[in-house]
Design an enzyme around this catalytic site. Sequence first.
Site, PDB file in Angstrom:
ATOM      1  N   ARG A   1       0.865  -1.188   0.000  1.00 38.41           N
ATOM      2  CA  ARG A   1       0.000   0.000   0.000  1.00 38.41           C
ATOM      3  C   ARG A   1       0.895   1.229   0.000  1.00 38.41           C
ATOM      4  NH1 ARG A   1      -3.734  -2.314  -1.602  1.00 38.41           N
ATOM      5  NH2 ARG A   1      -5.794  -2.601  -0.691  1.00 38.41           N
TER       6      ARG A   1
ATOM      7  N   HIS B   1      -0.717   1.115  -9.608  1.00 42.32           N
ATOM      8  CA  HIS B   1      -1.476   0.263  -8.675  1.00 42.32           C
ATOM      9  C   HIS B   1      -2.176  -0.876  -9.430  1.00 42.32           C
ATOM     10  CE1 HIS B   1      -3.731   0.223  -4.578  1.00 42.32           C
ATOM     11  NE2 HIS B   1      -3.676  -0.995  -5.096  1.00 42.32           N
TER      12      HIS B   1
HETATM   13  N1  LIG Z   1      -0.973  -3.332  -5.142  1.00 40.05           N
HETATM   14  C1  LIG Z   1      -1.999  -4.143  -5.313  1.00 40.05           C
HETATM   15  O1  LIG Z   1      -2.589  -4.186  -6.390  1.00 40.05           O
HETATM   16  C2  LIG Z   1      -2.415  -5.047  -4.181  1.00 40.05           C
HETATM   17  C3  LIG Z   1      -3.274  -6.130  -4.464  1.00 40.05           C
HETATM   18  C4  LIG Z   1      -3.626  -6.972  -3.435  1.00 40.05           C
HETATM   19  C5  LIG Z   1      -3.155  -6.754  -2.148  1.00 40.05           C
HETATM   20  N2  LIG Z   1      -2.329  -5.696  -1.916  1.00 40.05           N
HETATM   21  C6  LIG Z   1      -1.824  -5.455  -0.552  1.00 40.05           C
HETATM   22  O2  LIG Z   1      -1.113  -6.600  -0.089  1.00 40.05           O
HETATM   23  C7  LIG Z   1      -1.384  -6.741   1.302  1.00 40.05           C
HETATM   24  C8  LIG Z   1      -1.064  -8.152   1.753  1.00 40.05           C
HETATM   25  O3  LIG Z   1      -2.033  -9.061   1.254  1.00 40.05           O
HETATM   26  P1  LIG Z   1      -2.143 -10.544   1.846  1.00 40.05           P
HETATM   27  O4  LIG Z   1      -3.338 -11.173   1.220  1.00 40.05           O
HETATM   28  O5  LIG Z   1      -0.840 -11.251   1.735  1.00 40.05           O
HETATM   29  O6  LIG Z   1      -2.420 -10.216   3.395  1.00 40.05           O
HETATM   30  P2  LIG Z   1      -2.383 -11.196   4.650  1.00 40.05           P
HETATM   31  O7  LIG Z   1      -2.588 -12.604   4.216  1.00 40.05           O
HETATM   32  O8  LIG Z   1      -3.297 -10.611   5.653  1.00 40.05           O
HETATM   33  O9  LIG Z   1      -0.861 -11.089   5.167  1.00 40.05           O
HETATM   34  C9  LIG Z   1      -0.348  -9.940   5.759  1.00 40.05           C
HETATM   35  C10 LIG Z   1       1.083 -10.238   6.231  1.00 40.05           C
HETATM   36  O10 LIG Z   1       1.640  -9.022   6.755  1.00 40.05           O
HETATM   37  C11 LIG Z   1       2.148  -9.294   8.040  1.00 40.05           C
HETATM   38  N3  LIG Z   1       2.038  -8.122   8.922  1.00 40.05           N
HETATM   39  C12 LIG Z   1       0.948  -7.362   9.161  1.00 40.05           C
HETATM   40  N4  LIG Z   1       1.238  -6.386  10.051  1.00 40.05           N
HETATM   41  C13 LIG Z   1       2.539  -6.534  10.354  1.00 40.05           C
HETATM   42  C14 LIG Z   1       3.423  -5.868  11.224  1.00 40.05           C
HETATM   43  N5  LIG Z   1       3.026  -4.831  11.972  1.00 40.05           N
HETATM   44  N6  LIG Z   1       4.697  -6.301  11.311  1.00 40.05           N
HETATM   45  C15 LIG Z   1       5.118  -7.376  10.590  1.00 40.05           C
HETATM   46  N7  LIG Z   1       4.329  -8.069   9.743  1.00 40.05           N
HETATM   47  C16 LIG Z   1       3.053  -7.652   9.638  1.00 40.05           C
HETATM   48  C17 LIG Z   1       1.295 -10.420   8.593  1.00 40.05           C
HETATM   49  O11 LIG Z   1       1.975 -11.052   9.661  1.00 40.05           O
HETATM   50  P3  LIG Z   1       1.388 -12.393  10.350  1.00 40.05           P
HETATM   51  O12 LIG Z   1       1.691 -13.493   9.356  1.00 40.05           O
HETATM   52  O13 LIG Z   1       2.181 -12.517  11.587  1.00 40.05           O
HETATM   53  O14 LIG Z   1      -0.070 -12.170  10.542  1.00 40.05           O
HETATM   54  C18 LIG Z   1       1.149 -11.284   7.339  1.00 40.05           C
HETATM   55  O15 LIG Z   1       2.269 -12.110   7.185  1.00 40.05           O
HETATM   56  C19 LIG Z   1      -2.855  -6.335   1.424  1.00 40.05           C
HETATM   57  O16 LIG Z   1      -3.163  -5.904   2.738  1.00 40.05           O
HETATM   58  C20 LIG Z   1      -2.965  -5.184   0.441  1.00 40.05           C
HETATM   59  O17 LIG Z   1      -2.734  -3.959   1.089  1.00 40.05           O
HETATM   60  C21 LIG Z   1      -1.952  -4.844  -2.896  1.00 40.05           C
END
Ligand SMILES: NC(=O)c1ccc[n+]([C@@H]2O[C@H](COP(=O)([O-])OP(=O)(O)OC[C@H]3O[C@@H](n4cnc5c(N)ncnc54)[C@H](OP(=O)(O)O)[C@@H]3O)[C@@H](O)[C@H]2O)c1
Length: 315
Positions: free
Chosen positions: A230, A278
């Site tokens: 993000r 994005h």
């Molecule tokens: N650019 C784009 O087009 C696009 C598209 C889709 C998604 N995204 C972004 O990608 C993000 C991740 O997606 P996802 O599906 O992989 O999410 P997810 O499955 O919820 O995984 C989030 C990861 O981030 C870690 N995390 C969260 N807060 C943290 C912190 N304070 N310190 C260290 N690690 C932390 C979590 O740790 P834990 O494993 O310990 O819970 C987890 O490993 C989304 O939230 C979104 O913002 C962007």
Amino acid sequence: MTALALVITGWDVAPWERRFRAAAPGRDIRLWPDRLGNPDEVAYAAAWLPPPGAFGAFRNLRAIFSLGAGVDGVLADRALPQVPIVRVVDPNLMRRMTEYVTLHVLMHHRRQRLYDAQQRQGVWHEHAQPRAGEVNVGIMGLGVLGRDAAEVLARLGFRVAGWSRAARQLPGIECFHGAAGLDAFLARTEILVCLLPHTPATEGILDLALLRKLKRDGALGGAFLINAGRGRLQVDADIVAALDQSALAGATLDVFPVEPLPAASPLWAHPGVTITPHNSAASVPEETVAYIVQQIERFEAGHGLENVIDRASGY
Ligand SMILES: NC(=O)c1ccc[n+]([C@@H]2O[C@H](COP(=O)([O-])OP(=O)(O)OC[C@H]3O[C@@H](n4cnc5c(N)ncnc54)[C@H](OP(=O)(O)O)[C@@H]3O)[C@@H](O)[C@H]2O)c1
């Protein structure tokens, strides 16, 4: 009282409405703000960047579905009703992100920007090319997206590590976690990939102090950043400063604190920056709507909703 309201800003609502009508022909589909009808009849909302307070009128709301994998846009509403918030987890979206991460890791690893510049000047010159096995990639966020990218990059031979909030164990991936594990993770990382959610704990995490901790003396001769998480995870001015101070040798940015990226941003013209709008892993109506309709059917059949986010941690 089982209508579904689409609360969408920033995107064209028409393809979403068409897709919901096709995928759930029996469902009463309403459109915020003009075609809502009686808001008491709305049981579900599907949302992207909903304006604060938009859900307030839905007194019988049962769940909110984010149209993207991230829920920061929904949680920005301080007056959210106390209903489950479901995010998108979809294998197609996940693979799109892995394609993007792999493309840009390889672009930096194989010095494609340098060869592009040489081509423009008609220069035929080959540079030394390290093996993937000599290069340390570090992925911030070992969730659905980070884990898949990590596995694919490890298959390509990179030395891959990941950083998460809680301790994780992944075969072939060196895992770090929490504030205590961050510096060691950064110190061994030459290509930093950020796939974190935007939460109060991660806002602005990609600042100059962090970028200066990356490994610069590895096989690539510099450090690289890829942020596809993000925009508000990064401090744009600090990325420019890091590039200008050689703390970074290059950056790929898909997301920005202000989108579209303002024309006056120095990132646009910076020679070390690759910009995409994005689009690393777009939510496609066909896929996302099928997922949401399936979730609602599960829910109405008495099963639990899947991928409900934890409001306290913000993801
Ligand atoms: N650019 C784009 O087009 C696009 C598209 C889709 C998604 N995204 C972004 O990608 C993000 C991740 O997606 P996802 O599906 O992989 O999410 P997810 O499955 O919820 O995984 C989030 C990861 O981030 C870690 N995390 C969260 N807060 C943290 C912190 N304070 N310190 C260290 N690690 C932390 C979590 O740790 P834990 O494993 O310990 O819970 C987890 O490993 C989304 O939230 C979104 O913002 C962007």
